[in-house]
Design an enzyme around this catalytic site. Structure first.
Site, short mmCIF file in Angstrom:
data_model
loop_
_atom_site.label_atom_id
_atom_site.label_comp_id
_atom_site.label_asym_id
_atom_site.label_seq_id
_atom_site.Cartn_x
_atom_site.Cartn_y
_atom_site.Cartn_z
N GLU A 133 -40.10 4.52 10.88
CA GLU A 133 -38.76 5.14 10.89
C GLU A 133 -37.67 4.04 10.83
O GLU A 133 -36.70 4.16 10.07
CB GLU A 133 -38.66 5.96 12.17
CG GLU A 133 -37.37 6.69 12.43
CD GLU A 133 -37.49 7.43 13.78
OE1 GLU A 133 -38.25 8.41 13.86
OE2 GLU A 133 -36.83 7.02 14.75
N LYS A 189 -47.56 7.47 17.49
CA LYS A 189 -46.11 7.74 17.52
C LYS A 189 -45.31 6.43 17.50
O LYS A 189 -44.25 6.34 16.88
CB LYS A 189 -45.74 8.58 18.75
CG LYS A 189 -44.24 8.88 18.86
CD LYS A 189 -43.75 9.68 17.69
CE LYS A 189 -42.29 10.02 17.57
NZ LYS A 189 -41.28 9.63 18.45
N1 LIG Z 1 -34.41 12.99 21.40
C1 LIG Z 1 -35.31 12.72 20.45
O1 LIG Z 1 -35.03 12.71 19.23
C2 LIG Z 1 -36.75 12.48 20.81
C3 LIG Z 1 -37.11 12.16 22.10
N2 LIG Z 1 -38.43 11.91 22.38
C4 LIG Z 1 -38.84 11.54 23.72
O2 LIG Z 1 -38.91 12.72 24.53
C5 LIG Z 1 -38.59 12.39 25.90
C6 LIG Z 1 -37.42 13.25 26.35
O3 LIG Z 1 -36.35 12.98 25.45
P1 LIG Z 1 -35.00 13.86 25.46
O4 LIG Z 1 -35.30 15.27 25.72
O5 LIG Z 1 -34.30 13.46 24.22
O6 LIG Z 1 -34.27 13.21 26.72
P2 LIG Z 1 -33.06 13.87 27.56
O7 LIG Z 1 -32.39 12.74 28.22
O8 LIG Z 1 -32.27 14.78 26.71
O9 LIG Z 1 -33.83 14.76 28.65
C7 LIG Z 1 -34.61 14.22 29.67
C8 LIG Z 1 -34.59 15.21 30.82
O10 LIG Z 1 -35.51 14.78 31.81
C9 LIG Z 1 -34.92 15.07 33.08
N3 LIG Z 1 -35.61 14.27 34.09
C10 LIG Z 1 -35.61 12.93 34.24
N4 LIG Z 1 -36.39 12.58 35.28
C11 LIG Z 1 -36.92 13.73 35.78
C12 LIG Z 1 -37.82 14.02 36.83
N5 LIG Z 1 -38.36 13.07 37.60
N6 LIG Z 1 -38.13 15.29 37.07
C13 LIG Z 1 -37.60 16.29 36.30
N7 LIG Z 1 -36.74 16.07 35.28
C14 LIG Z 1 -36.42 14.81 35.02
C15 LIG Z 1 -33.45 14.75 32.90
O11 LIG Z 1 -32.65 15.37 33.89
C16 LIG Z 1 -33.21 15.30 31.49
O12 LIG Z 1 -32.79 16.65 31.51
C17 LIG Z 1 -38.29 10.89 25.91
O13 LIG Z 1 -39.45 10.18 26.21
C18 LIG Z 1 -37.88 10.62 24.47
O14 LIG Z 1 -38.04 9.28 24.09
C19 LIG Z 1 -39.40 12.02 21.44
C20 LIG Z 1 -39.09 12.34 20.16
C21 LIG Z 1 -37.74 12.58 19.71
O1 LIG Z 2 -38.79 9.09 18.76
C1 LIG Z 2 -37.72 9.37 18.28
C2 LIG Z 2 -37.55 9.77 16.87
O2 LIG Z 2 -38.79 9.76 16.20
C3 LIG Z 2 -36.52 9.26 19.16
O3 LIG Z 2 -35.35 9.74 18.56
C4 LIG Z 2 -36.37 7.84 19.63
O4 LIG Z 2 -35.34 7.77 20.59
C5 LIG Z 2 -36.07 6.92 18.47
O5 LIG Z 2 -36.24 5.58 18.82
P1 LIG Z 2 -34.97 4.63 19.05
O6 LIG Z 2 -34.20 5.24 20.21
O7 LIG Z 2 -35.51 3.29 19.34
O8 LIG Z 2 -34.15 4.69 17.79
#
Ligand SMILES: NC(=O)C1=CN([C@@H]2O[C@H](COP(=O)(O)OP(=O)(O)OC[C@H]3O[C@@H](n4cnc5c(N)ncnc54)[C@H](O)[C@@H]3O)[C@@H](O)[C@H]2O)C=CC1
Ligand SMILES: O=C(CO)[C@H](O)[C@H](O)COP(=O)(O)O
Length: 297
Positions: A176, A169
């Site tokens: 990306e 990833k």
């Molecule tokens: N948003 C994106 O496009 C993508 C995100 N990711 C990854 O997925 C993961 C989550 O990303 P998102 O959903 O976008 O983040 P987000 O910020 O929308 O959601 C994270 C959630 O985790 C909760 N949280 C934080 N600490 C916690 C704990 N100790 N216990 C329970 N809940 C907790 C927060 O309250 C929040 O609701 C990250 O590692 C991110 O890098 C991966 C691929 C794409």
């Molecule tokens: O994993 C992802 C997409 O594939 C997330 O959107 C990630 O946050 C992207 O990386 P950056 O925040 O550094 O742009």
């Protein structure tokens, strides 16, 4: 199957929704009450603490973490693992550093799968692409969950041992960055060049059959449509950068040159800085060696 989901943000909500849709049961927790209410509306059983997730599941327990990378993963694991057995499985679906995933897999008692997740909230309908690392037995047991969260059986794979999922990833994200930079540069020349061109029309035309068609290009078309050909008031500032930085660090450690990915990362950093000393010095040096006019701020 039963799945515990911890972290119900943009991505965790989609995991919950897709797993429920496939007919499985979900026990969900987030520190944010609104996020919990939203998961409950979808049909998940919500609980008010991490230990309660473990207590509400029957052995063998499977718990999916979808919290931000870094400290939040360790904080969640510290609360969760004392309530799990060695046979249980934790899946980290976030963007963790692969080195942290290797350490965590060695350190914690339950089996640990690292799972790189691609597709983002905008890809929720289709399902994600999942890159998994860890023990094959645990991956096989979780196949129905991976089928549900991914686009289907073709949308997930066991990449290798612990760390391999997040490693793949990480490289995906490096690619990306470079693709975004390449599209950006091409569209910039089209915008600044010698013809009066419509960037949305070009993006749409390329999306239909061109060699460079892709989802990022579809998103570029959407951006020009929604913001205008000059992208309106969208700032010249690109955030993020951790996964790209790790990709470049790994390329240095492995002595595999990645000039495009490095350049794309550097452009991001550049976008966040004010006037650069390096460019100001070059401006002054041209005066020094050639008496070229010094442009003043
Ligand atoms: N948003 C994106 O496009 C993508 C995100 N990711 C990854 O997925 C993961 C989550 O990303 P998102 O959903 O976008 O983040 P987000 O910020 O929308 O959601 C994270 C959630 O985790 C909760 N949280 C934080 N600490 C916690 C704990 N100790 N216990 C329970 N809940 C907790 C927060 O309250 C929040 O609701 C990250 O590692 C991110 O890098 C991966 C691929 C794409
Ligand atoms: O994993 C992802 C997409 O594939 C997330 O959107 C990630 O946050 C992207 O990386 P950056 O925040 O550094 O742009």
């Amino acid at each position: 199957m039963e799945l515990g989901v911890i972290g119900l943000g943009r991505m965790g909500q989609i995991v919950v929704d897709r797993v429920l849709d496939a007919g499985h049961d979900v026990v969900a927790f987030d520190i944010d009450e609104v996020a919990r209410a939203s998961a409950a509306e979808m049909g998940a059983e919500t609980v008010d603490s991490i230990p309660a997730v473990a207590e509400s599941l029957s052995p063998t327990r499977h718990v999916w973490l979808m919290v931000p990378a870094g400290d939040p993963v360790d904080a969640a694991l510290a609360e969760l693992t004392p309530h799990l057995d060695a046979d249980d499985v934790v899946i980290d679906g976030g963007n963790s550093n692969f080195k942290d995933s290797v350490d965590r897999a060695e350190r914690i008692e339950p089996t640990y799968l690292d799972c790189g997740t691609s597709g983002g909230p905008a890809g929720a309908e289709l399902g994600f692409s999942l890159m998994v690392g860890g023990e094959k037995g645990a991956y096989d047991d979780l196949e129905p969950v991976f089928d549900a969260v991914a686009t289907g059986p073709e949308g997930h794979e066991l990449m290798g041992p612990s760390g391999a999922g997040h490693y793949v990833k990480m490289v995906h994200n490096g690619i990306e960055y470079a693709l975004m930079q390449a599209y950006g540069e091409g569209f910039e020349l089209l915008a600044e060049g010698r013809y009066d061109l419509d960037l949305e029309d070009i993006a749409r035309t390329w999306t239909n059959g061109a060699v460079v068609r892709s989802w990022l290009l579809e998103l570029a078309e959407e951006s020009f449509r929604e913001e205008g050909s000059d992208l309106g008031d969208v700032a010249d500032h690109v955030a993020g950068g951790s996964t790209g930085t790790w990709t470049v660090q790994e390329s240095l450690e492995q002595e595999v040159p990645l000039p495009l990915i490095y350049q794309a990362l550097a452009e991001r950093f550049n976008s966040r800085s004010g006037p650069r000393l390096s460019r100001r010095l070059a401006n002054r040096l041209r005066y020094g060696f050639g008496r070229h006019e010094i442009k003043r701020q």
